[in-house]
Design an enzyme around this catalytic site. Structure first.
Site, short mmCIF file in Angstrom:
data_model
loop_
_atom_site.label_atom_id
_atom_site.label_comp_id
_atom_site.label_asym_id
_atom_site.label_seq_id
_atom_site.Cartn_x
_atom_site.Cartn_y
_atom_site.Cartn_z
N GLY A 45 -4.59 -4.26 -3.83
CA GLY A 45 -5.60 -3.22 -4.05
C GLY A 45 -4.84 -1.97 -4.44
N HIS A 46 -4.84 -1.66 -5.73
CA HIS A 46 -4.06 -0.53 -6.23
C HIS A 46 -5.00 0.59 -6.63
CE1 HIS A 46 -0.44 -3.34 -7.29
NE2 HIS A 46 -0.77 -3.37 -6.02
N ASP A 89 0.81 -1.22 0.00
CA ASP A 89 0.00 0.00 0.00
C ASP A 89 0.84 1.28 0.00
OD1 ASP A 89 -2.22 -1.68 0.11
OD2 ASP A 89 -2.22 -1.69 2.30
N LYS A 121 1.83 2.13 -5.07
CA LYS A 121 2.38 1.59 -6.33
C LYS A 121 1.42 1.83 -7.49
CE LYS A 121 2.45 -2.45 -4.34
NZ LYS A 121 2.11 -2.07 -2.96
N GLN A 178 1.80 -6.33 -3.47
CA GLN A 178 2.35 -6.53 -2.14
C GLN A 178 3.67 -5.74 -2.05
OE1 GLN A 178 1.05 -9.61 -3.90
NE2 GLN A 178 -0.71 -8.60 -3.03
P1 GDP Z 1 -0.80 0.34 -3.50
O1 GDP Z 1 -1.42 -0.92 -3.06
O2 GDP Z 1 0.68 0.40 -3.25
O3 GDP Z 1 -1.13 0.71 -4.92
O4 GDP Z 1 -1.44 1.50 -2.60
P2 GDP Z 1 -3.00 1.65 -2.22
O5 GDP Z 1 -3.74 2.13 -3.39
O6 GDP Z 1 -3.48 0.43 -1.53
O7 GDP Z 1 -2.91 2.75 -1.09
C1 GDP Z 1 -2.45 4.04 -1.34
C2 GDP Z 1 -3.56 5.03 -0.94
O8 GDP Z 1 -2.99 6.33 -0.81
C3 GDP Z 1 -4.66 5.15 -1.96
O9 GDP Z 1 -5.86 5.45 -1.30
C4 GDP Z 1 -4.22 6.35 -2.81
O10 GDP Z 1 -5.31 7.05 -3.43
C5 GDP Z 1 -3.59 7.21 -1.75
N1 GDP Z 1 -2.49 8.04 -2.23
C6 GDP Z 1 -1.53 7.71 -3.12
N2 GDP Z 1 -0.62 8.71 -3.22
C7 GDP Z 1 -1.03 9.67 -2.37
C8 GDP Z 1 -0.49 10.94 -2.00
O11 GDP Z 1 0.55 11.38 -2.48
N3 GDP Z 1 -1.18 11.64 -1.05
C9 GDP Z 1 -2.33 11.20 -0.49
N4 GDP Z 1 -2.91 11.96 0.43
N5 GDP Z 1 -2.86 10.01 -0.82
C10 GDP Z 1 -2.22 9.26 -1.74
P1 IMO Z 2 -0.92 -4.16 -2.31
O1 IMO Z 2 -0.49 -4.69 -3.66
C1 IMO Z 2 -0.97 -4.67 2.00
C2 IMO Z 2 -0.84 -8.77 3.50
C3 IMO Z 2 -2.06 -9.22 4.27
C4 IMO Z 2 -1.39 -10.17 5.26
C5 IMO Z 2 -0.33 -10.85 4.41
C6 IMO Z 2 -0.74 -12.20 3.84
O2 IMO Z 2 -2.22 -3.45 -2.34
O3 IMO Z 2 0.18 -3.41 -1.66
P2 IMO Z 2 -2.32 -12.88 1.82
O4 IMO Z 2 -3.78 -12.67 1.61
O5 IMO Z 2 -1.46 -12.33 0.75
O6 IMO Z 2 -2.00 -14.32 2.13
O7 IMO Z 2 -1.99 -12.09 3.19
O8 IMO Z 2 -0.05 -9.95 3.35
N1 IMO Z 2 -1.11 -8.24 2.15
C7 IMO Z 2 -1.10 -6.94 1.84
N2 IMO Z 2 -0.95 -5.86 2.63
N3 IMO Z 2 -1.10 -4.51 0.67
C8 IMO Z 2 -1.23 -5.60 -0.13
O9 IMO Z 2 -1.23 -5.51 -1.48
C9 IMO Z 2 -1.27 -6.88 0.45
N4 IMO Z 2 -1.41 -8.14 -0.02
C10 IMO Z 2 -1.30 -8.96 1.01
O10 IMO Z 2 -2.70 -8.15 4.91
O11 IMO Z 2 -0.73 -9.43 6.25
MG MG Z 3 -2.93 -1.59 -1.81
#
Ligand code: GDP
Ligand code: IMO
Ligand code: MG
Length: 464
Positions: A75-76, A48, A51, A260
């Site tokens: 979850g991107h 998270d 990416k 991840q």
């Molecule tokens: P990922 O799994 O690495 O793609 O990241 P996620 O999408 O799960 O989580 C990143 C969260 O931060 C999302 O809700 C994005 O909309 C938000 N986000 C990303 N970049 C920024 C930023 O520069 N500032 C803020 N405030 N939110 C951001």
């Molecule tokens: P993105 O791509 C954050 C974590 C789960 C748990 C561990 C194992 O959005 O960054 P799993 O279901 O993979 O067997 O769970 O990995 N986990 C993540 N945490 N972002 C993710 O993906 C994750 N994918 C798995 O919360 O701790």
């Molecule tokens: Mg994510």
């Protein structure tokens, strides 16, 4: 430029990805003197990191965007104006017109999720998704019994649970390694499916009946379920490794979208509180079928602080008001499960080691704007354990659970930075903060994001 009436709204190039230039100075060069063109984007912490938004920005210049590991545990999030897209299985390049998106052999595919995500995007006007997508025939399928096993195991572990996403990821990778997995290409051959299901269900049903007191899973139902995805999959199945190797050979810009992150890597992460794949850079070659020489750049993504969803040790976790402020300002709730993310200060001991492991050539710092909410910023620069100082991330989880972080304190800036588009626009304190990260990680910053929107980022052109 906004294409009128198009769901693919923005084609603004940010020119970070390498293309093989026809003339002029080359960037990284292979032994044959060709410029390498694959860029990997991966997370340096527990996921998270943002990416999705980094990949979305780079995808404007890509021809291919590829997932190489994990499944719909990811979850991107990508924000485009008022619209928010959360992609779980599809590479974020699907939001860019003309970009081919591959789901590599290393990904585990829940076909129901694949269908749902495609249909959801089509409903939102992305009419090309099916033509854009290619799924490797070797990718393993997440079966309903994988999800049931994931859920049962987590429940039975009680407090010792791993905190998985309950998407069946671990059990699916177990079957892959155990050589009883069902692969995408198998859905086209009923005899193969029947044989594989018979084999898999012997053990699975014994577990469901004898350990969890459940009805056995029916072979015929599962067979029918798998066959129902034939029409969906048929036009998309391809040897994506061949496709990408050809693309690289032609000098096309290819982007690998990590899911991840490195601290969740089954080999290099905080085992057993990890996922079951290799999100780190080695996973790209294995999970996408490309040679290491094809990779020109590795962009390590780190938030300006750290979060973790799921269980396991987290040395810089905050249990005080500062943690609550970061969680609220950063809206730190999981994009896949909705769980509250644990928040803490940036851990440079861990991040440095993960950057070195991946050989990062550039760094993206995300969510810098969130730190506007705190007066004092801390960064972990060392660990103390039993009176000794560690400058290395410990191999063992027991040690990691006992370390005390050593913090460097930096002044906050307080101002709203969400409109900054150049590094020099940032308040001095923010420039010092990102400069410190850059020095410590030993790689130049290519992107600093200051808000979730597509354009809320400072982009630096590095070495291209
Ligand atoms: P990922 O799994 O690495 O793609 O990241 P996620 O999408 O799960 O989580 C990143 C969260 O931060 C999302 O809700 C994005 O909309 C938000 N986000 C990303 N970049 C920024 C930023 O520069 N500032 C803020 N405030 N939110 C951001
Ligand atoms: P993105 O791509 C954050 C974590 C789960 C748990 C561990 C194992 O959005 O960054 P799993 O279901 O993979 O067997 O769970 O990995 N986990 C993540 N945490 N972002 C993710 O993906 C994750 N994918 C798995 O919360 O701790
Ligand atoms: Mg994510």
């Amino acid at each position: 430029m906004e294409a009128a009436g198009s769901a693919y709204p923005d084609t603004t190039s940010i020119m970070i990805l390498r293309r093989r230039p026809a003339t002029g100075p080359a960037g990284a060069e292979s032994e044959r003197g060709e410029t390498l063109t694959a860029t990997v984007v991966l997370g340096l912490a527990w996921g998270d990191e943002g990416k999705g938004r980094v990949c979305d920005a780079l995808a404007a210049d890509a021809r291919y965007v590829s997932r190489y590991s994990g499944g719909n545990n990811a979850g991107h999030t990508v924000r485009v104006g008022e619209e928010e897209f959360v992609l779980h299985l599809l590479p974020s390049g699907v939001l860019r017109e003309g970009v081919t998106c591959t789901i590599g052999n290393g990904v585990v595919v829940n076909p129901e999720v694949l269908r749902e995500e495609i249909e959801a995007l089509e409903k939102r006007g992305f009419g090309e998704v099916r033509q854009q997508l290619k799924v490797d025939g070797r990718a393993h399928l997440i079966m309903p019994y994988h999800i049931a096993l994931d859920t049962h195991r987590e429940e039975s572990l009680g407090k010792a649970r791993l905190g998985t996403t309950n998407r069946g990821i671990g059990p699916c990778y177990e079957d892959k390694a155990g050589r009883v997995g069902i692969r995408v290409q198998d859905v086209f051959d009923e005899d193969v499916l029947r044989h594989k299901l018979e084999k898999a269900l012997v053990e699975k049903n014994a577990v469901f009946q004898n350990i969890y007191g459940e009805e056995p899973h029916s072979l015929e139902d599962l067979l029918g379920w798998l066959v129902s995805f034939r029409d969906l999959l048929a036009p998309m199945v391809e040897d994506t490794g061949v496709l990408l190797r050809e693309a690289l050979g032609e000098g096309e810009p290819v982007l690998f979208e990590g899911a991840q992150a490195t601290l969740l890597d089954v080999d290099h992460g905080t085992y057993p509180y990890v996922t079951s794949s290799n999100p780190s850079v080695g996973g790209v070659c294995v999970g996408a079928g490309i040679p290491p020489q094809g990779i020109s750049d590795v962009i390590g993504v780190t938030k300006a602080y750290t979060t973790r969803v799921g269980d396991g040790p987290f040395p810089t976790e905050l249990f005080d008001e500062a943690g609550e402020i970061l969680a609220a300002a950063g809206h730190e709730f999981g994009s896949t499960t909705g769980r509250a993310r644990r928040c803490g200060w940036l851990d440079l001991v861990a991040t440095k080691q993960m950057a070195a492991l991946n050989g990062v050539t550039q760094v993206a710092v995300t969510k810098l704007d969130v730190l506007s909410a705190v007066e004092e910023i801390k960064v972990c620069v060392g660990y103390e354990i039993d009176g000794a100082t560690l400058d290395q991330f410990p191999m063992g989880l027991d040690d990691l659970g006992r370390v005390t972080p050593v913090y460097k304190s930096l002044p906050g800036w307080g101002d709203d930075i969400s409109e900054c588009r150049m590094r020099g626009d940032l308040p001095e304190e923010a420039q010092d903060f990102v400069g410190f990260i850059e020095t410590e990680l030993g790689a130049p910053l290519c992107m600093i994001s200051v808000g979730p929107e597509r354009d809320q980022a400072i982009v630096e052109k590095v070495g291209v």
